[in-house]
Write a protein that holds these residues in place. Structure first.
Motif, PDB file in Angstrom:
ATOM      1  N   PHE A 156     -66.610 -63.060 -57.489  1.00  0.00           N
ATOM      2  CA  PHE A 156     -65.899 -63.284 -56.230  1.00  0.00           C
ATOM      3  C   PHE A 156     -64.795 -64.310 -56.423  1.00  0.00           C
ATOM      4  O   PHE A 156     -63.649 -64.108 -56.002  1.00  0.00           O
ATOM      5  N   ILE A 157     -65.133 -65.413 -57.055  1.00  0.00           N
ATOM      6  CA  ILE A 157     -64.150 -66.467 -57.302  1.00  0.00           C
ATOM      7  C   ILE A 157     -63.065 -65.977 -58.257  1.00  0.00           C
ATOM      8  O   ILE A 157     -61.876 -66.224 -58.040  1.00  0.00           O
ATOM      9  N   ALA A 158     -63.459 -65.257 -59.292  1.00  0.00           N
ATOM     10  CA  ALA A 158     -62.512 -64.805 -60.315  1.00  0.00           C
ATOM     11  C   ALA A 158     -61.471 -63.826 -59.777  1.00  0.00           C
ATOM     12  O   ALA A 158     -60.325 -63.838 -60.227  1.00  0.00           O
ATOM     13  N   VAL A 159     -61.849 -62.986 -58.814  1.00  0.00           N
ATOM     14  CA  VAL A 159     -60.897 -61.984 -58.306  1.00  0.00           C
ATOM     15  C   VAL A 159     -60.039 -62.504 -57.162  1.00  0.00           C
ATOM     16  O   VAL A 159     -59.043 -61.887 -56.803  1.00  0.00           O
ATOM     17  N   SER A 160     -60.399 -63.650 -56.602  1.00  0.00           N
ATOM     18  CA  SER A 160     -59.647 -64.163 -55.458  1.00  0.00           C
ATOM     19  C   SER A 160     -58.358 -64.845 -55.901  1.00  0.00           C
ATOM     20  O   SER A 160     -58.387 -65.757 -56.725  1.00  0.00           O
ATOM     21  N   PRO A 161     -57.244 -64.438 -55.309  1.00  0.00           N
ATOM     22  CA  PRO A 161     -55.974 -65.088 -55.641  1.00  0.00           C
ATOM     23  C   PRO A 161     -55.828 -66.479 -55.006  1.00  0.00           C
ATOM     24  O   PRO A 161     -54.869 -67.185 -55.287  1.00  0.00           O
ATOM     25  N   TYR A 177     -57.713 -69.049 -55.542  1.00  0.00           N
ATOM     26  CA  TYR A 177     -57.985 -70.094 -56.528  1.00  0.00           C
ATOM     27  C   TYR A 177     -56.799 -70.141 -57.475  1.00  0.00           C
ATOM     28  O   TYR A 177     -56.491 -69.166 -58.151  1.00  0.00           O
ATOM     29  N   ILE A 178     -56.124 -71.285 -57.525  1.00  0.00           N
ATOM     30  CA  ILE A 178     -54.891 -71.354 -58.303  1.00  0.00           C
ATOM     31  C   ILE A 178     -55.081 -71.960 -59.695  1.00  0.00           C
ATOM     32  O   ILE A 178     -54.142 -71.993 -60.480  1.00  0.00           O
ATOM     33  N   MET A 181     -61.776 -73.159 -59.688  1.00  0.00           N
ATOM     34  CA  MET A 181     -62.860 -72.177 -59.772  1.00  0.00           C
ATOM     35  C   MET A 181     -64.171 -72.858 -60.180  1.00  0.00           C
ATOM     36  O   MET A 181     -65.223 -72.610 -59.579  1.00  0.00           O
ATOM     37  N   TYR A 182     -64.113 -73.709 -61.198  1.00  0.00           N
ATOM     38  CA  TYR A 182     -65.319 -74.400 -61.662  1.00  0.00           C
ATOM     39  C   TYR A 182     -65.862 -75.356 -60.601  1.00  0.00           C
ATOM     40  O   TYR A 182     -67.074 -75.441 -60.403  1.00  0.00           O
ATOM     41  N   LEU A 183     -64.973 -76.052 -59.926  1.00  0.00           N
ATOM     42  CA  LEU A 183     -65.397 -76.942 -58.847  1.00  0.00           C
ATOM     43  C   LEU A 183     -66.098 -76.158 -57.739  1.00  0.00           C
ATOM     44  O   LEU A 183     -67.129 -76.589 -57.217  1.00  0.00           O
ATOM     45  N   SER A 184     -65.532 -75.028 -57.388  1.00  0.00           N
ATOM     46  CA  SER A 184     -66.114 -74.203 -56.340  1.00  0.00           C
ATOM     47  C   SER A 184     -67.523 -73.746 -56.715  1.00  0.00           C
ATOM     48  O   SER A 184     -68.449 -73.814 -55.899  1.00  0.00           O
ATOM     49  N   MET A 185     -67.684 -73.288 -57.944  1.00  0.00           N
ATOM     50  CA  MET A 185     -69.013 -72.863 -58.407  1.00  0.00           C
ATOM     51  C   MET A 185     -69.980 -74.040 -58.449  1.00  0.00           C
ATOM     52  O   MET A 185     -71.151 -73.898 -58.073  1.00  0.00           O
ATOM     53  N   ALA A 186     -69.499 -75.196 -58.889  1.00  0.00           N
ATOM     54  CA  ALA A 186     -70.365 -76.380 -58.961  1.00  0.00           C
ATOM     55  C   ALA A 186     -70.843 -76.798 -57.570  1.00  0.00           C
ATOM     56  O   ALA A 186     -72.026 -77.112 -57.380  1.00  0.00           O
ATOM     57  N   VAL A 187     -69.937 -76.775 -56.603  1.00  0.00           N
ATOM     58  CA  VAL A 187     -70.307 -77.140 -55.235  1.00  0.00           C
ATOM     59  C   VAL A 187     -71.313 -76.134 -54.685  1.00  0.00           C
ATOM     60  O   VAL A 187     -72.348 -76.508 -54.119  1.00  0.00           O
ATOM     61  N   ALA A 188     -71.020 -74.848 -54.847  1.00  0.00           N
ATOM     62  CA  ALA A 188     -71.925 -73.812 -54.329  1.00  0.00           C
ATOM     63  C   ALA A 188     -73.293 -73.884 -55.003  1.00  0.00           C
ATOM     64  O   ALA A 188     -74.332 -73.785 -54.340  1.00  0.00           O
ATOM     65  N   GLN A 219     -65.875 -77.956 -50.317  1.00  0.00           N
ATOM     66  CA  GLN A 219     -65.015 -76.821 -50.625  1.00  0.00           C
ATOM     67  C   GLN A 219     -63.653 -76.988 -49.945  1.00  0.00           C
ATOM     68  O   GLN A 219     -62.611 -76.767 -50.550  1.00  0.00           O
ATOM     69  N   LEU A 220     -63.673 -77.398 -48.683  1.00  0.00           N
ATOM     70  CA  LEU A 220     -62.428 -77.530 -47.924  1.00  0.00           C
ATOM     71  C   LEU A 220     -61.588 -78.738 -48.337  1.00  0.00           C
ATOM     72  O   LEU A 220     -60.364 -78.694 -48.258  1.00  0.00           O
ATOM     73  N   THR A 221     -62.247 -79.797 -48.788  1.00  0.00           N
ATOM     74  CA  THR A 221     -61.503 -81.007 -49.154  1.00  0.00           C
ATOM     75  C   THR A 221     -61.185 -81.069 -50.649  1.00  0.00           C
ATOM     76  O   THR A 221     -60.026 -81.197 -51.024  1.00  0.00           O
TER      77      THR A 221
END
Length: 150
Positions: free
Chosen positions: A24-29, A31-32, A37-44, A142-144
């Motif tokens: 999901f993270i990998a296909v989303s444009p 994430y710049i 991407m790694y931060l998002s996975m770590a938080v989740a 995630q938002l901040t």
């Protein structure tokens, strides 16, 4: 310790959810960078990691039933992201609305299913409230930190 069905399902659910979430993270444009991407996975992953550690420390006989149940919750939440993954190369998934809708649906499904899992596992409602607190912290991070939108 012998391996039970709940041990196997726990590993299967969380591993599958991790793979789906990464896709999901990998296909989303949105994430710049890889860092994002790694931060998002770590938080989740952290909100689930905290739950797992606390269950291992405090639940005793209910540990593996509970871990299997919340593993299923995590898995089902990730499965709700599959339409976004499948449609990621189409115009439908180009904007942020489908991304936000997918995330929102996954979160709503997990909130309801976590409550159900907690009840089926016969653990205190405090586990659900604690998970909601972890979820609020994760969404805020995630938002901040990840997206810097607030």
């Amino acid at each position: 310790m012998h391996i039970t069905r709940n041990h196997f399902l726990f590993v299967f659910y969380f591993a599958s959810a991790t793979v789906i979430s990464w896709l999901f993270i990998a296909v989303s444009p949105l994430y710049i960078s890889e860092r994002q991407m790694y931060l998002s996975m770590a938080v989740a992953g952290s909100k689930w990691g905290v739950q797992i550690v606390f269950a291992l420390l405090f639940l005793k006989k209910k540990t593996w039933v509970f871990l299997c149940s919340i593993g299923f919750v995590c898995f089902i939440g990730s499965v709700t992201l599959l339409p976004y993954i499948a449609l990621s190369k189409t115009a439908l998934a180009n904007g942020s609305a489908f991304f936000i809708g997918s995330i929102s649906t996954a979160v709503l499904v997990m909130v309801v299913e976590y409550y159900r899992a907690m009840r089926l596992s016969s653990v205190s409602i405090r586990w659900w409230l604690f998970w909601l607190g972890c979820l609020i912290i994760a969404v805020t991070l995630q938002l901040t930190v990840v997206f810097a939108v607030i």
